[in-house]
Scaffold this motif. Sequence first.
Motif, PDB file in Angstrom:
ATOM      1  N   GLU A 195       0.825  -1.206   0.000  1.00 56.03           N
ATOM      2  CA  GLU A 195       0.000   0.000   0.000  1.00 56.03           C
ATOM      3  C   GLU A 195       0.863   1.261   0.000  1.00 56.03           C
ATOM      4  O   GLU A 195       0.552   2.251  -0.690  1.00 56.03           O
ATOM      5  CB  GLU A 195      -0.928  -0.010   1.217  1.00 56.03           C
ATOM      6  N   ALA A 196       1.959   1.258   0.734  1.00 56.20           N
ATOM      7  CA  ALA A 196       2.836   2.434   0.781  1.00 56.20           C
ATOM      8  C   ALA A 196       3.422   2.735  -0.598  1.00 56.20           C
ATOM      9  O   ALA A 196       3.551   3.906  -0.985  1.00 56.20           O
ATOM     10  CB  ALA A 196       3.953   2.211   1.794  1.00 56.20           C
ATOM     11  N   ASP A 197       3.763   1.685  -1.361  1.00 60.11           N
ATOM     12  CA  ASP A 197       4.300   1.886  -2.703  1.00 60.11           C
ATOM     13  C   ASP A 197       3.238   2.488  -3.622  1.00 60.11           C
ATOM     14  O   ASP A 197       3.535   3.352  -4.461  1.00 60.11           O
ATOM     15  CB  ASP A 197       4.784   0.564  -3.297  1.00 60.11           C
ATOM     16  N   PHE A 198       2.000   2.032  -3.466  1.00 61.66           N
ATOM     17  CA  PHE A 198       0.904   2.573  -4.269  1.00 61.66           C
ATOM     18  C   PHE A 198       0.734   4.069  -4.032  1.00 61.66           C
ATOM     19  O   PHE A 198       0.686   4.866  -4.966  1.00 61.66           O
ATOM     20  CB  PHE A 198      -0.394   1.819  -3.940  1.00 61.66           C
ATOM     21  N   PHE A 199       0.664   4.473  -2.762  1.00 56.22           N
ATOM     22  CA  PHE A 199       0.452   5.892  -2.473  1.00 56.22           C
ATOM     23  C   PHE A 199       1.669   6.729  -2.850  1.00 56.22           C
ATOM     24  O   PHE A 199       1.523   7.877  -3.310  1.00 56.22           O
ATOM     25  CB  PHE A 199       0.075   6.077  -1.004  1.00 56.22           C
ATOM     26  N   ALA A 200       2.851   6.180  -2.707  1.00 55.97           N
ATOM     27  CA  ALA A 200       4.052   6.924  -3.097  1.00 55.97           C
ATOM     28  C   ALA A 200       4.072   7.198  -4.599  1.00 55.97           C
ATOM     29  O   ALA A 200       4.616   8.214  -5.047  1.00 55.97           O
ATOM     30  CB  ALA A 200       5.301   6.150  -2.683  1.00 55.97           C
ATOM     31  N   ALA A 201       3.480   6.301  -5.370  1.00 55.39           N
ATOM     32  CA  ALA A 201       3.504   6.424  -6.835  1.00 55.39           C
ATOM     33  C   ALA A 201       2.354   7.249  -7.390  1.00 55.39           C
ATOM     34  O   ALA A 201       2.286   7.468  -8.607  1.00 55.39           O
ATOM     35  CB  ALA A 201       3.482   5.036  -7.473  1.00 55.39           C
ATOM     36  N   LEU A 202       1.455   7.741  -6.548  1.00 52.87           N
ATOM     37  CA  LEU A 202       0.259   8.422  -7.041  1.00 52.87           C
ATOM     38  C   LEU A 202       0.541   9.590  -7.993  1.00 52.87           C
ATOM     39  O   LEU A 202      -0.159   9.747  -8.998  1.00 52.87           O
ATOM     40  CB  LEU A 202      -0.606   8.898  -5.869  1.00 52.87           C
ATOM     41  N   PRO A 203       1.536  10.444  -7.728  1.00 52.67           N
ATOM     42  CA  PRO A 203       1.749  11.567  -8.660  1.00 52.67           C
ATOM     43  C   PRO A 203       1.956  11.099 -10.102  1.00 52.67           C
ATOM     44  O   PRO A 203       1.400  11.692 -11.030  1.00 52.67           O
ATOM     45  CB  PRO A 203       3.000  12.254  -8.096  1.00 52.67           C
ATOM     46  N   GLU A 204       2.746  10.054 -10.299  1.00 54.83           N
ATOM     47  CA  GLU A 204       2.963   9.536 -11.649  1.00 54.83           C
ATOM     48  C   GLU A 204       1.804   8.666 -12.110  1.00 54.83           C
ATOM     49  O   GLU A 204       1.402   8.711 -13.279  1.00 54.83           O
ATOM     50  CB  GLU A 204       4.265   8.741 -11.702  1.00 54.83           C
TER      51      GLU A 204
END
Length: 377
Positions: A234-243
């Motif tokens: 989940e942390a990777d998903f939210f970290a990638a949101l801008p792209e």
Amino acid sequence: MSTSYFFSAPGRTEISGNHTDHQHGCVLAAAVNLVTVAEVTLNHFGLIRVQSEGYPVVEVDLNDLSVHEEEKNTTASLIRGVAAAFSQRGAQLEGFDARVRSSVLPGSGLSSSAAFEVLIGTICNELFFDRKLSPVEIAQVGQYAENVYFGKPCGLMDQTASSVGGMVFIDFENPDSPVVERIDFDFSAAGHALCIIDSGADHADLTEEYAAIPGELKDVCTFFGKEVLRDIPEADFFAALPELRHRVPDRAILRAVHFYQENKRVQRQAQALRDGDFDTFLDLVSESGRSSWMYLQNITPTGATEHQDVAVALALCDTLLHGQGAFRVHGGGFAGTVQAFVPLEMLDSFKEGIERVLGKGKCHILAIRSEGGIREK
């Protein structure tokens, strides 16, 4: 005189875990006391012939178990798919005639298709395969039939709940070997009834809406080089949101947010039931309902304005319960049913209020069935 064999398989209710199973998530589900039953006699024609009450006979030739494109979305495709799965496992199938009747109404959100698949699978397992398949394996056979032969990309929850029976917590992290735990909890002892409300809309012509959910989530997974959201932290998903927002539609992102929250919520609900903490369970049911409406967006078909049947049913529950109990969309969504946990002292007025608007017979008061797919005698 031919020997008759009797079989039954229950419908299921999704207690929690809305559209989590196809992402290898967790669900809570239960078999219910609405069932599909069959009287079976063997024939010597190499044919499976099914006569469902009120419908024409459906016939499948056991010498041809290939996928028939023209059969997709039909009962014949489910029968052929289940038979093919057993044949692939080495079962020596014989022809049989089955007279089928069901109290699991099509489009009821109680998964009449899964009950039918489990019924046919139980017949094949009992009569032609020496009971070699476990209830979970029978469920996997049903899912295979629905995915490959029927053409609907469903998860495994419906079939597992119907096949195993009782109330179950299922973790699909490894779908080839899901973790299935029975949870014994009596809703009536907690002062509540389990109700399923028929919104009045059916699932016809909504396959694209259902398919869009796993399809959009697949787009998110492709961005990460993964197959399912369960494999993406989940942390990777939210970290990638801008792209990610430049690569997939916002609805896909919101649906992914629902999955992450719902998957954790199911685990908390299972623990609440194990602990006998019914108030926390109800709070989480309400959270699930809000998430399905806001993030998963499976309440109203895209662009529909004149008919928003599920939304109206949810609004009725909200109004009639006055903050008591809990309610949520039930099953696939877009049409079909709503689930409500109703305090017993409010049950009569709740049912009357629902049926005054939606019609008589639209509020079903259910009980959990302890058995899954079984040979009756």
